[in-house]
Design an enzyme around this catalytic site. Structure first.
Site, PDB file in Angstrom:
ATOM      1  N   ASP A   9       0.866  -1.180   0.000  1.00 50.37           N
ATOM      2  CA  ASP A   9       0.000   0.000   0.000  1.00 50.37           C
ATOM      3  C   ASP A   9       0.903   1.232   0.000  1.00 50.37           C
ATOM      4  OD1 ASP A   9       0.951   0.236   2.617  1.00 50.37           O
ATOM      5  OD2 ASP A   9      -1.029   0.141   3.548  1.00 50.37           O
ATOM      6  N   GLY A  68       2.232  -0.464   6.397  1.00 52.40           N
ATOM      7  CA  GLY A  68       2.888   0.251   7.486  1.00 52.40           C
ATOM      8  C   GLY A  68       3.391  -0.661   8.577  1.00 52.40           C
ATOM      9  N   THR A  69       2.531  -1.554   9.063  1.00 54.51           N
ATOM     10  CA  THR A  69       2.913  -2.487  10.126  1.00 54.51           C
ATOM     11  C   THR A  69       3.065  -3.919   9.635  1.00 54.51           C
ATOM     12  OG1 THR A  69       0.617  -2.968  10.682  1.00 54.51           O
ATOM     13  CG2 THR A  69       1.697  -1.127  11.872  1.00 54.51           C
ATOM     14  N   VAL A  71       0.561  -5.833   9.512  1.00 52.31           N
ATOM     15  CA  VAL A  71      -0.566  -6.528  10.142  1.00 52.31           C
ATOM     16  C   VAL A  71      -1.764  -6.613   9.204  1.00 52.31           C
ATOM     17  CG1 VAL A  71      -2.218  -6.487  12.047  1.00 52.31           C
ATOM     18  CG2 VAL A  71       0.187  -5.939  12.467  1.00 52.31           C
ATOM     19  N   ARG A 111       7.053   0.633   8.379  1.00 50.04           N
ATOM     20  CA  ARG A 111       7.238   1.586   9.470  1.00 50.04           C
ATOM     21  C   ARG A 111       7.827   0.920  10.712  1.00 50.04           C
ATOM     22  NH1 ARG A 111       1.398   4.357   8.366  1.00 50.04           N
ATOM     23  NH2 ARG A 111       2.072   5.722   6.662  1.00 50.04           N
ATOM     24  N   ARG A 134       7.453 -34.043  10.572  1.00 49.12           N
ATOM     25  CA  ARG A 134       6.454 -33.729  11.604  1.00 49.12           C
ATOM     26  C   ARG A 134       5.780 -32.389  11.344  1.00 49.12           C
ATOM     27  NH1 ARG A 134      11.258 -32.098  14.047  1.00 49.12           N
ATOM     28  NH2 ARG A 134      11.122 -30.223  15.330  1.00 49.12           N
ATOM     29  N   HIS A 135       6.493 -31.485  10.689  1.00 50.94           N
ATOM     30  CA  HIS A 135       5.922 -30.176  10.384  1.00 50.94           C
ATOM     31  C   HIS A 135       4.840 -30.285   9.308  1.00 50.94           C
ATOM     32  CE1 HIS A 135       9.037 -28.620  12.923  1.00 50.94           C
ATOM     33  NE2 HIS A 135       9.959 -29.151  12.145  1.00 50.94           N
ATOM     34  N   ARG A 138       1.527 -30.882  10.882  1.00 51.13           N
ATOM     35  CA  ARG A 138       0.979 -29.662  11.490  1.00 51.13           C
ATOM     36  C   ARG A 138       0.456 -28.698  10.427  1.00 51.13           C
ATOM     37  NH1 ARG A 138       6.276 -29.635  15.176  1.00 51.13           N
ATOM     38  NH2 ARG A 138       5.639 -31.312  16.572  1.00 51.13           N
TER      39      ARG A 138
END
Length: 148
Positions: A9, A68-69, A71, A111, A134-135, A138
């Site tokens: 973005d 920015g984050t 998230v 950021r 094993r992963h 999962r």
């Protein structure tokens, strides 16, 4: 070498441009999914574009998303079936999310980290392979959650 889909973005635009050039110089086939300027925009558009590219070639491509984050991008990316997006701000997490989680999309916060750390994180993500065994069990369990 895997194909890379990259998107950001407005907050991640400058870092995306740096990483796109870095990846291209290393010989990766990079598809820029936008944005194409630092003007205000909506990150879900670019998360969707990158994830659709990766989903079209799940075994042969990776996605890179920057906001920015990191998230917002990671939240959007993980809404897509088949996508395992990891938000990483350090090299160890980037390495281990490839080795143990078979992540196929890397999310970063422009950021939160600088460009030097971003390239180190990117290198760890791209240079490490899924360990399986094993992963794999999962990761399979994780992917079953998409069917709920």
């Amino acid at each position: 070498m895997r194909k890379i889909f990259i998107g950001a973005d407005s907050a991640g635009y400058a870092l995306k441009e740096e990483l796109r050039e870095y990846l291209t110089a290393k010989g990766y086939d990079v598809t820029d999914c936008g944005t194409d300027s630092p003007a205000s925009c909506h990150y879900p558009i670019f998360a969707n574009a990158v994830c659709e590219g990766v989903k079209a070639d799940l075994e042969g491509s990776f996605g890179i998303l920057i906001c920015g984050t990191g998230v917002g991008m990671s939240m959007c990316a993980n809404k897509h079936n088949g996508i395992r997006a990891a938000l990483c701000s350090d090299t160890y997490s980037a390495k281990m999310t490839r080795r143990h989680n078979d992540a196929n999309v890397l999310c970063m916060g422009a950021r939160v980290i600088g460009s030097c750390l971003a390239t180190d994180i990117l290198d760890q993500f791209l240079e490490n392979e899924f360990e399986g065994e094993r992963h794999a069990v999962r990761v399979g369990m994780m992917m079953e959650i998409e069917k709920l």
